[in-house]
Design an enzyme around this catalytic site. Structure first.
Site, PDB file in Angstrom:
ATOM      1  N   ASP A 160     -11.899 -12.080 -15.014  1.00 13.77           N
ATOM      2  CA  ASP A 160     -13.088 -11.248 -14.760  1.00 13.77           C
ATOM      3  C   ASP A 160     -12.736  -9.808 -14.399  1.00 13.77           C
ATOM      4  OD1 ASP A 160     -14.656 -13.506 -15.123  1.00 13.77           O
ATOM      5  OD2 ASP A 160     -14.853 -13.924 -12.982  1.00 13.77           O
ATOM      6  N   LYS A 167     -20.607  -9.220 -10.182  1.00  6.57           N
ATOM      7  CA  LYS A 167     -21.183  -9.580 -11.493  1.00  6.57           C
ATOM      8  C   LYS A 167     -21.920 -10.910 -11.389  1.00  6.57           C
ATOM      9  CE  LYS A 167     -18.512 -13.212 -12.544  1.00  6.57           C
ATOM     10  NZ  LYS A 167     -19.085 -14.529 -12.524  1.00  6.57           N
TER      11      LYS A 167
HETATM   12  O1  C5P Z   1      -8.653 -15.938 -14.549  1.00  4.72           O
HETATM   13  P1  C5P Z   1      -8.862 -16.382 -13.147  1.00  4.72           P
HETATM   14  O2  C5P Z   1      -7.587 -16.393 -12.345  1.00  4.72           O
HETATM   15  O3  C5P Z   1      -9.964 -15.674 -12.435  1.00  4.72           O
HETATM   16  O4  C5P Z   1      -9.329 -17.907 -13.240  1.00  4.72           O
HETATM   17  C1  C5P Z   1      -9.395 -18.734 -12.110  1.00  4.72           C
HETATM   18  C2  C5P Z   1      -9.429 -20.175 -12.540  1.00  4.72           C
HETATM   19  O5  C5P Z   1     -10.656 -20.469 -13.216  1.00  4.72           O
HETATM   20  C3  C5P Z   1      -8.342 -20.564 -13.522  1.00  4.72           C
HETATM   21  O6  C5P Z   1      -7.171 -20.947 -12.859  1.00  4.72           O
HETATM   22  C4  C5P Z   1      -8.981 -21.737 -14.248  1.00  4.72           C
HETATM   23  O7  C5P Z   1      -8.906 -22.918 -13.466  1.00  4.72           O
HETATM   24  C5  C5P Z   1     -10.444 -21.355 -14.301  1.00  4.72           C
HETATM   25  N1  C5P Z   1     -10.838 -20.676 -15.562  1.00  4.72           N
HETATM   26  C6  C5P Z   1     -10.886 -21.421 -16.733  1.00  4.72           C
HETATM   27  N2  C5P Z   1     -11.262 -20.812 -17.896  1.00  4.72           N
HETATM   28  C7  C5P Z   1     -11.617 -19.518 -17.909  1.00  4.72           C
HETATM   29  C8  C5P Z   1     -11.557 -18.740 -16.734  1.00  4.72           C
HETATM   30  C9  C5P Z   1     -11.166 -19.368 -15.566  1.00  4.72           C
HETATM   31  O8  C5P Z   1     -10.604 -22.625 -16.739  1.00  4.72           O
HETATM   32  N3  C5P Z   1     -11.989 -18.939 -19.046  1.00  4.72           N
END
Ligand code: C5P
Length: 306
Positions: free
Chosen positions: A144, A17
């Protein structure tokens, strides 16, 4: 489109993406940031093959295979465990992840593999999990992951996991991805975002991007290019100074517009058509501002059996 797989088990193809719009709000008490994003799935695919087996194992081939984890740190492994747990069964499966999506590139490759593993395990274990349950499990794995299940073009809110699909134009948009030699850590880019207390210049930074949505609806690439926005671009550039040269080189090469994809460091350049995309990719390659380029189209469908 089908990849005509005839081997044992099931194979699922899943796209990378990019974000056409990524507006980042304040950090929430749970550590995540409230977002308003427009996800767009593009034709750079990983495949995940699932074969029934006595225990959970994972093998990785393709791009970055040497550095992609092949154990519980891999989100595809977690996906198999989470789905098995949900159904109260053992996660007996051999997962084969064949990667074309580079790691830590801002293209959600790890999330894509998790979504593909959910679909592949659901099929190989013949669970027939209702779609809303699969999407809810995807959201527990990462922000995601639900989008990698659905694909297309969609608005993401919350931390990115709440989706509203956009119907819009079915005209393909032609993109060139400039892929960097080294990845960037998503938490590090968000932390850099937090270090800058941005002046409040907008009444509501998380308002719907009406100009972009209109441009997507008509399939007008020039208008889409004018409306591209990524609030993580500046922090990503701060951590990887050379990216400014990559962005400038893409525009010099004839792209209609360009931006850092997600938390970077991949840069995505929108072009007029297939021929123009080929030219931009070739010129970017010669400029020596990235490791490699890929010409892709969007939107494409999310994780699907093939
Ligand atoms: O959700 P995911 O594990 O992919 O997110 C990875 C990191 O990206 C999170 O630990 C956070 O630090 C950051 N993140 C965030 N806000 C979001 C998505 C991700 O701060 N909406």
């Amino acid at each position: 489109m089908t990849c005509g797989y005839r081997g044992p088990g099931v194979r699922v193809r899943v796209p990378a993406k990019i974000n056409l719009h990524l507006a980042v709000g304040p950090r929430r008490p749970d550590g995540y940031h409230e977002l308003l994003t427009v996800f767009h799935a593009v034709s750079l695919f990983d495949t995940v093959t699932a074969v029934a087996a006595p225990a959970l194992t994972l093998e990785v081939t393709g791009a970055d295979a040497a550095v992609v984890p092949d154990g519980p740190q891999n989100l595809a492994w977690r996906a198999a465990e989470v789905l098995a747990e949900h159904h109260g069964r053992r996660p007996g499966v051999r997962l084969l992840v064949d990667k074309a999506i580079p790691m830590m590139a801002g293209l959600a490759g790890g999330s894509a593999d998790a979504a593909a593993a959910l679909v592949a395990c659901d099929a190989v274990w013949q669970l027939h999990t209702p779609r809303p349950e699969l999407v809810a499990l995807a959201a527990t794995l990462g922000s995601d992951v639900p989008f990698a299940l659905t694909g297309g073009t969609a608005i993401g809110t919350g931390r990115g996991e709440t989706l509203t699909p956009l119907m819009g134009s079915h005209l393909p948009l032609w993109w060139v991805l400039a892929i960097a030699a080294e990845g960037l850590s998503t938490p590090a880019v968000y932390a850099q975002f937090d270090r800058w207390v941005a002046p409040v210049s907008e009444a509501d930074p998380l308002a719907a991007p009406t100009g972009l949505l209109r441009a997507i609806g008509t399939g007008d690439a020039k208008a889409v290019a004018r409306e591209l926005r990524n609030d993580l671009q500046a922090p990503s550039l701060a951590l990887r100074r050379g990216l400014a040269d990559t962005l400038a080189a893409g525009l010099d090469a004839g792209a209609l517009g360009g931006l850092v994809s997600g938390s970077g460091p991949t840069c995505a350049f929108l072009t007029e058509d297939a021929a123009s995309a080929g030219q931009v990719a070739e010129r970017l390659g010669r400029a020596g501002v990235c490791r490699t380029t890929r010409v892709v189209t969007g939107p494409v469908t999310g994780a699907s059996l093939c």
